[in-house]
Design a protein around this motif. Structure first.
Motif, mmCIF file in Angstrom:
data_model
loop_
_atom_site.group_PDB
_atom_site.id
_atom_site.type_symbol
_atom_site.label_atom_id
_atom_site.label_comp_id
_atom_site.label_asym_id
_atom_site.label_seq_id
_atom_site.Cartn_x
_atom_site.Cartn_y
_atom_site.Cartn_z
ATOM 1 N N SER A 1 -4.587 0.926 -5.765
ATOM 2 C CA SER A 1 -4.264 0.875 -6.576
ATOM 3 C C SER A 1 -4.315 -0.544 -7.602
ATOM 4 C CB SER A 1 -2.946 -0.595 -4.867
ATOM 5 O OG SER A 1 -3.292 -2.092 -5.443
ATOM 6 N N ARG B 1 -1.957 0.867 3.613
ATOM 7 C CA ARG B 1 -0.717 1.743 3.303
ATOM 8 C C ARG B 1 -1.217 2.923 2.328
ATOM 9 N NH1 ARG B 1 2.997 -2.786 3.409
ATOM 10 N NH2 ARG B 1 4.028 -3.130 5.831
ATOM 11 N N THR B 2 -1.402 2.266 1.513
ATOM 12 C CA THR B 2 -2.139 2.891 0.366
ATOM 13 C C THR B 2 -2.693 4.274 0.529
ATOM 14 O OG1 THR B 2 -3.266 1.333 -0.663
ATOM 15 C CG2 THR B 2 -1.754 1.411 -1.418
ATOM 16 N N TYR C 1 1.980 5.834 -4.780
ATOM 17 C CA TYR C 1 1.553 3.950 -5.222
ATOM 18 C C TYR C 1 1.469 3.696 -6.276
ATOM 19 C CZ TYR C 1 1.965 -0.857 -3.649
ATOM 20 O OH TYR C 1 2.098 -2.245 -3.605
ATOM 21 N N GLU D 1 2.282 11.408 -1.498
ATOM 22 C CA GLU D 1 3.046 10.164 -0.870
ATOM 23 C C GLU D 1 1.889 8.751 -1.341
ATOM 24 O OE1 GLU D 1 4.406 10.451 3.300
ATOM 25 O OE2 GLU D 1 5.176 8.357 2.387
ATOM 26 N N ARG D 2 0.831 8.028 -0.651
ATOM 27 C CA ARG D 2 0.218 8.381 -0.481
ATOM 28 C C ARG D 2 -0.381 7.510 -2.835
ATOM 29 N NH1 ARG D 2 -5.448 8.510 0.116
ATOM 30 N NH2 ARG D 2 -6.051 10.229 0.988
ATOM 31 N N MET E 1 0.922 4.013 7.689
ATOM 32 C CA MET E 1 2.116 3.460 7.422
ATOM 33 C C MET E 1 2.970 3.492 8.593
ATOM 34 S SD MET E 1 3.523 4.666 3.881
ATOM 35 C CE MET E 1 2.159 5.550 3.092
ATOM 36 N N TRP F 1 7.429 1.606 -2.425
ATOM 37 C CA TRP F 1 7.384 1.779 -1.006
ATOM 38 C C TRP F 1 8.847 2.669 -0.548
ATOM 39 C CZ3 TRP F 1 3.144 3.563 -0.261
ATOM 40 C CH2 TRP F 1 1.556 3.324 0.187
#
Lengths: 82, 571
Positions: free
Chosen positions: B60, A36-37, B95, B91-92, A41, B173
């Motif tokens: 992350s 997802r990162t 996170y 968007e990503r 997704m 998310w």
């Protein structure tokens, strides 16, 4: 136009130039977060860019990002073709 | 001094922004984005000096590998965080941003690649984003330097976010979805020319031929430009200015005797003899500065180009299938290519491989079959005059070893060989300033590491000659060298020197009067039998004693076997 009749297939079934919607990521929790990162997704549209020969990795495009992913990993990601 | 940590996902232009903010005084233990090591520099903002750290890129903060652990620690040690966000992939990227903001450190966001986002039709409401995140957001374009000044001016406004609380993955998310809906509008756009190029360089039918041409051109460039620098710059300096001066200078104080011998060997004004005199101030400086440095510089220019344009990941994709057969995957191309420059960063870069098995294979193959640029420069230097085929024979043998050893190791080493998962970033125009700075850092690093070792080696060798130890060792090893490998027993000196530095070791083969066949065998043995001491130390730390012993045993066996085989074929 039978919208109900969608077929869910693994990502590997996509041919270069084709697009599909991601239905499920398939992997464990940690790998899912990693995917997802990277931009992969559920609900996103993927396009197959290239498939390397001899069971090599796939290159897909999600939201303008290219991602190279091994065949075994790609097999567990489920999509519905558009 | 306050510490600023720059954090962000891979491929967001963090390193370029970093080099925009820092001066020349940058300490880099390795390549940004490829290993856990980080780059550190200093910057002056409004009269105050800050320490700036380029934290390795991570998606992350969850500790899934060492990179994230390091990133987390660096975040905790920092006074201010600059979170670099790719505006084209907000968007990503958000996170990591939400994770960072949850840590309650003073933070400022650099919304990088701002111009590119506008160019491809992404509108972002910066004010609204600031409000939702609760920290300052500054649009930047690191390549052109736009917005960098504004970023430094706003640095003092960096603050803890009131709006963002620590949250679970799902909540994060969901929050990201909310933010994106409120601040971002994407307009329709067409494929750009660079995206077309991106596609054809990664499709096998077109990508593989292009990769071959690219690699060929790179080697051509390194060799040709390196030779030009030697011919028109370094050789004139050494032969016309430095040489005569140093010979006269030393002779004035020590006309003959031990010190004369150690400093300049048998060099005279008539015959400067830089390659064979083996004096500290003649051969000891000529080899690193004249014969090696020009190739090291050209190598790192090309490597930086490969990294900064974004071609390297494409190469990784194209070679992935082949490397899988060796128990590795495409990313192993990074330690291999770095190893062609210097085995030390190559050994460090094996960390990007996920499993112990892959790290062991990547490190062992590199130590055995990948000669560093310093060694390559000397191999070109001593074999070049006999013709291209001898050089090709050395590299062909090494390539064959890389492949056959990989095939074997994949089967006998226990453990897993996971698959490739890699972002392939869009092509970017490399920034000349960053490129030159990177090259300078590497070339300087080479000189600082290499010159003392070369000088020490030359000095110790002189002592060993004078004390008669060399003669003793030559006698002791002559059964192996003469009987098994068909080399003169004096070749032992090169093997001893090879523990310290491979470049000067290859240079020591010159005065032995060997045939091209013997030189070829010696070059292969010197590459394979043992890594230089600097690489050995790093490998020992990376692999641990047990695996290092295994690797060392393998090196000795492989090197002896290949040497005997080559002798049977060539001589």
């Amino acid at each position: 136009m039978s919208g109900r009749d969608v077929k869910v297939t693994p990502l590997t079934a996509l041919l270069p130039g084709e697009k599909a919607r991601i239905v499920a990521l398939g992997h464990g929790k940690g790998r899912q977060r990693h995917l997802r990162t990277m931009g992969l997704m559920e609900g996103k549209i993927v396009e197959m860019v290239a498939m390397q020969p001899a069971r090599g990795p796939l290159v897909i495009n999600v939201d303008g990002t290219q991602i190279a992913i091994g065949l075994g990993m790609a097999r567990r990601i489920l999509i519905e073709k558009m | 001094m306050k510490r600023i940590s720059m954090m962000g996902c891979p491929n967001v232009g963090k390193s370029v922004l970093f080099s925009r903010l820092t001066g020349v005084n940058v300490i880099s233990s390795n390549y940004p984005g490829t290993t856990v090591d980080f780059t550190k520099g200093y910057t002056r903002i409004g009269g105050e000096k800050f320490e700036l750290i380029d934290v390795p890129g991570t998606y992350s903060l969850e500790p899934i590998s060492k990179a994230e652990e390091v990133a987390r620690t660096m975040l905790q040690e920092a006074d201010i965080i600059i979170n670099v966000v790719d505006a084209t992939h907000m968007e990503r990227n958000l996170y990591l941003t939400l994770e960072i903001l949850g840590m309650k450190k003073p933070t400022i966001i650099a919304l990088n690649l701002w111009d590119e986002a506008k160019h491809i039709g992404i509108d972002i409401d910066v004010r609204q984003l600031e409000k939702l995140l609760g920290v300052p957001v500054v649009p930047t374009c690191a390549i052109t330097g736009e917005g960098v000044k504004a970023l430094t001016l706003k640095l003092r406004a960096a603050k803890q976010s009131e709006q963002i609380k620590p949250m679970t993955e799902e909540e994060r998310w969901r929050k990201i979805g909310e933010i994106i809906r409120k601040v971002q509008v994407v307009h329709h756009r067409h494929h750009t020319i660079w995206e077309h190029i991106a596609d054809i360089t990664v499709k096998p039918a077109t990508g593989i031929p292009i990769a071959m041409i690219v690699i060929f051109l790179i080697f051509l460039f390194i060799i040709q430009i390196g030779n030009l620098i030697i011919e028109y710059l370094m050789d004139p300096i050494f032969y016309n200015y430095y040489g005569p001066w140093i010979v006269e200078f030393v002779t004035a104080f020590y006309p003959e005797g031990l010190v004369h011998e150690i400093l300049i060997g048998n060099s005279t004004l008539e015959s400067l003899n830089f390659t064979q005199s083996f004096g500290l101030l003649t051969t000891g400086l000529y080899v690193p500065f004249d014969m090696v440095l020009p190739f090291v510089v050209t190598f790192y220019i090309m490597l930086s180009l490969l990294e900064d344009t974004g071609y390297l990941p494409r190469l990784a994709v194209l070679v992935d299938t082949g490397l899988h057969k060796l128990g590795l995957h495409g990313s192993a191309i990074v330690p291999t290519i770095l190893g062609l420059g210097c085995n030390v960063p190559g050994a460090l870069a094996t960390r990007i491989m996920e499993t112990e098995k892959q790290r062991f294979i990547a490190a062992t193959l590199m130590a055995i079959a990948v000669p560093c640029m310093a060694q390559s420069a000397m191999i070109f230097g001593i074999l070049g005059k006999y013709g291209m085929r001898w050089i090709l024979m050395v590299y062909g043998t090494l390539a064959l070893l890389y492949i056959s050893l990989g095939l074997v190791l994949k089967r006998i080493i226990k453990g897993e060989s996971p698959e490739l998962l890699l972002e392939v970033p869009p092509y970017r125009k490399p920034d000349p300033v960053t490129l030159l700075k990177k090259t300078w850092t590497k070339a300087y690093g080479f000189l600082v590491e290499a010159v003392p070792f070369v000088l020490l080696g030359v000095f110790v060798m002189n002592l060993l000659y004078i004390s008669g130890v060399i003669e003793l060792l030559s006698g002791l090893f002559s059964p192996v060298l003469t009987t098994l490998l068909g080399l003169p027993k004096e070749a032992i000196v090169a093997l001893i020197m090879g523990f310290l530095r491979k470049d000067i070791a290859v240079g020591m083969l010159l005065p032995l009067g060997m045939t091209p066949q013997q030189l070829t065998i010696s070059c292969v043995i010197l590459s394979t039998y043992f890594p230089c001491v600097a690489t050995f130390v790093v490998l020992l730390k990376e692999l641990g004693i047990r695996d290092m012993l295994k690797a060392t045993g393998l090196m000795l066996i492989v090197s002896l076997t290949v040497g005997v085989l080559m002798r049977a074929i060539l001589i």
